[in-house]
Design an enzyme around this catalytic site. Structure first.
Site, PDB file in Angstrom:
ATOM      1  CB  CYS A 141       3.078   3.157   3.528  1.00  0.00           C
ATOM      2  SG  CYS A 141       3.765   4.619   2.743  1.00  0.00           S
ATOM      3  CD  GLU A 160      -0.359   0.894   0.693  1.00  0.00           C
ATOM      4  OE1 GLU A 160      -0.108   1.707  -0.209  1.00  0.00           O
ATOM      5  OE2 GLU A 160       0.230   0.850   1.777  1.00  0.00           O
ATOM      6  CG  ASN A 170       6.627   1.312  -0.735  1.00  0.00           C
ATOM      7  OD1 ASN A 170       6.366   1.252  -1.933  1.00  0.00           O
ATOM      8  ND2 ASN A 170       6.104   2.230   0.039  1.00  0.00           N
ATOM      9  CD  GLU A 171       6.698   6.155  -1.592  1.00  0.00           C
ATOM     10  OE1 GLU A 171       6.542   6.552  -0.421  1.00  0.00           O
ATOM     11  OE2 GLU A 171       5.958   6.488  -2.522  1.00  0.00           O
TER      12      GLU A 171
END
Ligand code: AHR
Length: 690
Positions: free
Chosen positions: A258, A42, A393-394
């Protein structure tokens, strides 16, 4: 009395028998996926720009919100926005400074400076043209036939007479935009150099020192080491890339995290902005720029120079399966109130789904297809062979599930061979996690991405985490995990690495459920981090492998092909109290039997391996990772504080197998080879036998 009890406890192993670990070498064993240990990349902590991506100039296209961020200007410099690259329209115009003794130019500060190494070459490139000199908006001259621009590599802090330690001149010919290049050879090492640029106001024949109508336009000013990873022009910093390659990753998850989601949807990572000519890739503010008030980096942007083509290429070159993550049409759920409707409405989701479908075409489509041709033009006519795609993603909540379902329907319809990865949310358990897993199964995700950043106790006690997961249906991708010290010190200290090694025996034992696992985050610049711990740290010239790195590497180098059942008294070895805090697992790797064992207790223990199903063991090596200091960590100045040590296993016979303190080989009555060995307290050990 209390002291007596403590003393007795410390003496416990003296009276105890060796722990026998039975290794069923003849059992078929479950396969270990080649993707098992991988990398999660990331762009956090200046991992891309200022890190793996080898570009040394910050804000090279003047596209940050403040176009001159990262630059100092002097004399007569104007930012303009009608440049040759549609999606990066800004450039600078340099003019006569207004006085014969004054200079016009600008200076770039790089990322915490520019790391320049003695003897190495650096390629400078710039788009430029001669321009008409104007006074108060009126054209006062035609563009000159040619202009000169001088580039200096400088050490601004030096006490030498000259800050400049290398210089090159570029002759800009004509008023059409063209790319110019020159190469510096560095005469010295400077970790935090700058690039200073002067408009040279000489007349063409050199007879007049200062031409007042001198004017030149500059765009996309770039400086790269010539020696990048695998020599690519728009390449990667070799030392960092090689450090990642040395982990032998099976999978590369990118580009985040993120940053995939964006604080707002406009700021999400849009892969289409990251491909094609680098000059025309629009920048995006990095969401780690402002995430933590206590660690602000207002100059943190994504140039997308390290874009999806470069990620696929890197994955291919390091032998990892590419695993891109794509926005599911939801902005970061942590940063937004659902009441504000931050996500794409369902009826507006199609462009996001199209991004996913087009990405698959970009990676795998023929060179004649719309997106396959972009890949081909960039230099890779053959497909990249994408097999995996993560959507979101999350994420959590019904809002995610309803969107994911739509992605899955269309992707499955067009590309049934692609394995899709859903999300179990941001935590290791809890309400969201418990709701999401059955939903991911029901949707038919091939893998589910779990994230857990947790304290030591979590990792010590969770070698059993996957023992009771259903064996059918969706598999686990432990996409982000790392031990965060419970004392609040989120360092990459030895203790964190040790408990991770114990936990990872549980991943290995459950290789029929866990198909991928990636430590997170991967990279951090020591002067630019927002999050720690991180697997690999670096500054402008050096790279640091943390103790956690060595644990990951020991696992990936000894990944094995099949898990070998390993038990103590008929039970897996998972760090239970009655197992004296040992965690262990074993694999066949070709014709080598690899046993990984973590002793979480403070004391040395005698352990006996029983090689059930084997006649002979002829040789072996032992690699240990240990420090007497639980909070010891490798640093750039002391990179070898805690590193693995490998020695040959002593193959001599044990003189008295019944004696707890005597080690070596012997054969049981039935002829089974047995090996008695000592494992130090707080030690991760990897035995490799043939
Ligand atoms: O790894 C850092 C961040 O942690 C990732 O971006 C995100 O997925 C998680 O919250």
């Amino acid at each position: 009395m209390k002291r007596l009890l403590v003393t007795l406890a410390a003496l416990l192993p003296l009276c105890a028998a060796a722990q026998t670990l039975r290794i069923d070498t003849g059992a078929e064993g479950i396969p270990v996926q080649p993707t098992m240990y991988g990398l999660f990349f990331e762009d956090i902590n200046f991992a891309a720009d200022g890190g793996l991506y080898a570009e040394l100039v910050k804000n090279r296209s003047f596209e940050f919100d403040n176009p001159l961020m990262g630059w100092k200007t002097f004399g007569n410099v104007e930012v303009r926005d009608d440049g040759p690259f549609e999606r990066c329209p800004h450039y600078v115009r340099l003019r006569y400074a207004g006085h014969p003794v004054m200079f016009t130019g600008l200076e770039n500060e790089g990322y915490f400076g520019m790391g320049i190494e003695q003897g190495k070459q650096y390629r400078l490139s710039v788009w430029a043209r001669t321009a008409p000199f104007t006074v108060k908006g009126r054209k006062s001259s035609k563009p000159a036939a040619k202009e000169f621009v001088t580039f200096h590599l400088c050490d601004d802090d030096t006490m030498e007479e000259s800050q400049m330690f290398a210089d090159e001149v570029i002759e800009v010919v004509g008023s059409e935009w063209k790319k110019y290049e020159t190469v510096f050879t560095a005469p010295c090492t400077v970790p935090d150099a700058t690039l200073r640029i002067f408009l040279e106001t000489w007349s063409e024949d050199g007879s007049v020192p200062y031409r007042k109508d001198c004017c030149v336009d500059l765009e996309h000013i770039s400086l790269f080491p010539v020696d990048t990873y695998n020599g690519h022009d728009n390449g990667l910093r070799k030392d960092i890339a090689e450090t990642l390659e040395a982990l032998h990753p099976g999978v590369l998850r990118f580009p985040g995290g993120c940053i995939v989601e964006g604080t707002t949807l406009e700021q999400r990572y849009q892969w289409k902005n990251s491909v094609g000519p680098v000059e025309n890739r629009p920048v995006n503010m990095n969401r780690w720029n402002y995430t933590f008030a206590e660690r602000q980096f207002p100059d943190y942007y994504q140039s997308y120079g390290l874009g999806f083509y470069e990620f696929f290429q890197f994955a291919e070159e390091i032998g990892a399966k590419a695993l891109p993550v794509i926005s599911c049409g939801m902005a970061c759920q942590f940063q937004n109130d659902p009441e504000d409707h931050p996500h794409a409405a369902l009826e507006d989701l199609q462009p996001y789904i199209d991004d996913a479908l087009d990405l698959i075409e970009f990676a795998n489509g023929p060179a004649t297809s719309q997106w396959g041709s972009v890949r081909a033009q960039m230099g890779h006519p053959e497909p990249f062979g994408l097999e995996y795609l993560a959507v979101g993603n999350e994420q959590w909540s019904d809002e995610f599930v309803v969107r994911l379902r739509k992605f899955v329907e269309q992707i499955r319809g067009r590309y049934p061979e692609i394995k899709l990865i859903g999300s179990a949310g941001p935590y290791s358990g809890g309400e969201w996690f418990d709701e999401l897993w059955p939903q991911m199964r029901e949707i038919g995700c091939d893998l589910v991405d779990e994230h857990y950043y947790s304290w030591e106790g979590f990792y010590e006690r969770n070698a059993t985490r996957y023992d009771n997961y259903p064996r059918e249906g969706s598999k686990v991708f432990a996409g982000e995990y790392a031990c965060h010290g419970s004392d609040g010190k989120k360092f990459n200290h030895f203790n964190a690495a040790l408990v991770e090694s114990a936990f990872m025996t549980g991943l290995e034992r459950n290789a029929d459920v866990v198909y991928m696992a990636t430590y997170a985050p991967l990279l951090a610049h020591v002067k630019g981090w927002q999050w720690r711990p991180d697997l690999v740290w670096f500054d402008n010239l050096r790279v640091l492998k943390t103790t956690n790195y060595y644990v990951q590497q020991l696992y990936s180098l000894n990944r094995g092909d099949r898990v070998v059942p390993l038990t103590m008294n008929g039970r897996p070895v998972v760090g239970a109290r009655d197992q004296r805090e040992l965690c262990a697992s074993a694999v066949w790797q070709g014709d080598s039997l690899v046993v990984k064992i973590t002793n979480l207790s403070d004391y040395s223990q005698t352990v006996e391996f029983e090689f059930a199903g084997m006649q002979e063991v002829s040789s072996g090596t032992l690699t240990t990772l240990h420090s007497d200091n639980a909070v010891a960590e490798n640093t750039l100045d002391d990179p070898c504080a805690v590193v693995p040590v490998t020695v040959p296993v002593d193959m001599t016979e044990c003189p008295d197998p019944s004696n707890y303190w005597l080690y070596g080989w012997y054969k049981a009555g039935d002829g089974t080879p047995r090996f008695k060995t000592k494992i130090g307290g707080r030690t991760f050990a990897v035995y490799k036998f043939k």
